[in-house]
Structure formats: C-alpha cells, structure tokens
Scaffold this motif. Structure first.
Motif, PDB file in Angstrom:
ATOM      1  N   ASP A  91      -2.355   6.598  -7.765  1.00  0.00           N
ATOM      2  CA  ASP A  91      -2.183   7.846  -8.524  1.00  0.00           C
ATOM      3  C   ASP A  91      -1.304   8.799  -7.716  1.00  0.00           C
ATOM      4  OD1 ASP A  91      -2.349   9.995 -10.198  1.00  0.00           O
ATOM      5  OD2 ASP A  91      -4.452  10.462  -9.746  1.00  0.00           O
ATOM      6  N   GLU A 124      -3.251  11.888  -6.355  1.00  0.00           N
ATOM      7  CA  GLU A 124      -4.067  11.632  -5.169  1.00  0.00           C
ATOM      8  C   GLU A 124      -3.191  11.529  -3.932  1.00  0.00           C
ATOM      9  OE1 GLU A 124      -6.483   8.223  -5.678  1.00  0.00           O
ATOM     10  OE2 GLU A 124      -7.582   9.005  -7.425  1.00  0.00           O
ATOM     11  N   TRP A 160       2.230   4.461  -4.290  1.00  0.00           N
ATOM     12  CA  TRP A 160       2.651   5.692  -3.629  1.00  0.00           C
ATOM     13  C   TRP A 160       2.190   5.663  -2.175  1.00  0.00           C
ATOM     14  CZ3 TRP A 160       5.658   9.275  -6.150  1.00  0.00           C
ATOM     15  CH2 TRP A 160       5.788   9.103  -7.529  1.00  0.00           C
TER      16      TRP A 160
END
Length: 277
Positions: free
Chosen positions: A119, A122, A168
């Motif tokens: 995410d 996050e 990510w």
C-alpha cells in the motif's frame, strides 16, 4: 641431411621411425632439413654478432611446445641457437594481454534497513522502526530503484517510497562501522626498560561536529596508487620464446630458399602434407 637421417636410423629410436620410401619418411626428411637450416642460420647469425656458443639444459615440455618441434630440436641440439635466442630476445616484454587484471575494489558497505509495502499510503507513513535490518551490505545488492534513491539521500534519512514490480520500497542507510582490529591473545609483551618521558599527554577532545549529510558517492575507489606486480619469470620466458619464433620466421622467409622435395613439412602445397585439423 643424409648424415643426420643415417644417424637417426642407427639411433636408439630407430624402431619408431617411418618406413623407408613412405610419405612419412619424406616428411621426416623435410623436418630434419628445417632443423639443420635453423641451426646453420643461427650459427651464421651468432658469428656475425660475435656471440659465443652457449651450452644449457634441454627445454622442458611446455617450452618445447611453445617453440615448436623444429625450433625446439634446433635449440636442444645447437649451442649457436641458444646463443642467438638469448641475444635476440633480451628485450622481449610480456604482452599486457597476458597479465591478469587487478581485482576490483571491495564494495563499500552500508548498514541498511528496508521494508516493502503493498500500500503506498503505508509506505509513505513508514518510520525507521518499521524497517527490517539487512545488516552491512553494498547498496548494489538492493533493488535498483530503491538503491538509486538511497544513494541520493543523506545518511540516516528515509529514502522512498519508491515503486517497482515488487511494490513500494522504503529504506534507510548508514555507513557501516569498520571491523575492529584483532586482539592478540597470550601474555603481555614486556615493557621496555628505557625511561619514558614524564610529560603528560593532552587528551584531544572528541569532535562534536555533526556527521555530514552529503549524498553518498557511488564512484569506485581508485587503485592508481597500488603497485603493479612484476611479470613472473615464467611469463617473461614465454614472451622470449614467442619473440624467438617470430624472429626465426622472418629470417627463414628472407634468407632461406627451399627446393622442391624439401619444402616445410607443414606446407599444404607439397603432396605429403596430410596433417588435418
């Protein structure tokens, strides 16, 4: 040549020689001719240079292969050939291509913490506490996207989030502490009996200057100051043998004229050359 061939027929290896009248015997005659021509050519060259005949041990197998069978036989059988070899190859140098390249410099290690998020929110909210320590590693072992981001980020600062096919990335890097010097075990070394100066040594205060936050440089360390290892004696000897073969090829091409029936045994134009690769 006839005398040399007759001596071979009477020598201890006569049983291994080719059958008289065969193409193999004609090839042997060509080979012996080349040996004799090499010996005579080097004798005349040595006399013109004022060289003395040079005695020495026979060539080992590797050296004989490098010189070739004709040149090796002439070298082992004639002190004039050895003298010319020593003279014409004295300045031979080892080709740079024969020297192994210096080992690459050791990669700079950094103490890295890293985390991968699915995410982006996050990842953006991540703190150093959320990252997993990877230990002291080179930055090049990280995925390329986050490695590039870390290289452009000051020490101790979060790099990212950076996205790639895995997700990510967020990372943080600090310089790895150098390894401590090993401590010798055993009894302490005796102290010198010489009197020591009683002048007190001033303890320099530790610098309180903050650590630089300049981006890390990825340029490799220069090895220009490292000395180049000298070429080994084996490489120098091989370079001299190669130079001697080249010199002999030029001399035979310019000073020797072969007659029909006594061509070089490897000449593909003569009918008895059946050597194939």
């Amino acid at each position: 040549m006839d005398t040399r061939l007759r001596d071979l027929r009477r020598g201890p290896l006569h049983a291994a020689l080719p059958v008289p009248g065969s193409s193999e015997e004609r090839q042997m005659a060509r080979w012996v001719t080349q040996v004799i021509l090499t010996e005579v050519l080097c004798e005349r060259e040595a006399l013109s240079r004022g060289l003395a005949p040079l005695e020495g041990p026979p060539l080992d197998r590797l050296a004989a292969v490098e010189l070739g069978s004709i040149n090796a036989a002439a070298y082992n059988g004639s002190p004039w050939v050895r003298a010319v070899h020593q003279a014409v190859t004295a300045s031979a140098e080892v080709p740079s291509a024969w020297s192994s390249a210096p080992p690459p410099p050791a990669p700079t290690l950094h103490r890295v913490r890293h985390a991968l998020f699915a995410d982006p929110a996050e990842a953006a909210a991540a703190t150093p506490a959320d990252l997993e320590p990877l230990g002291a590693i080179p930055l090049g072992s990280l995925p390329s996207a986050i490695a590039q981001a870390v290289r452009g980020t000051p020490y101790g600062t979060l790099a990212g989030p950076v996205r790639d096919a895995l997700g990510w990335h967020v990372a943080l890097a600090e310089p790895a502490a150098p390894a401590p010097e090993p401590t010798a075990l055993g009894p302490a070394a005796p102290q010198s009996a010489a009197p020591q100066s009683a002048a007190p040594q001033s303890a320099a205060p530790r610098s309180s200057a903050p650590r630089s936050s300049a981006p890390r440089s990825s340029a490799p360390r220069s090895s220009a100051s490292e000395p180049t290892a000298p070429a080994s004696a084996a490489l120098v000897a091989a370079a001299r043998r190669r130079a001697f073969v080249q010199w002999l090829d030029v001399q035979r091409a310019t000073r020797v004229r072969l007659v029909h029936g006594l061509e070089h045994p490897g000449d593909p134009r003569q009918p008895d050359n059946h050597h194939k690769h």
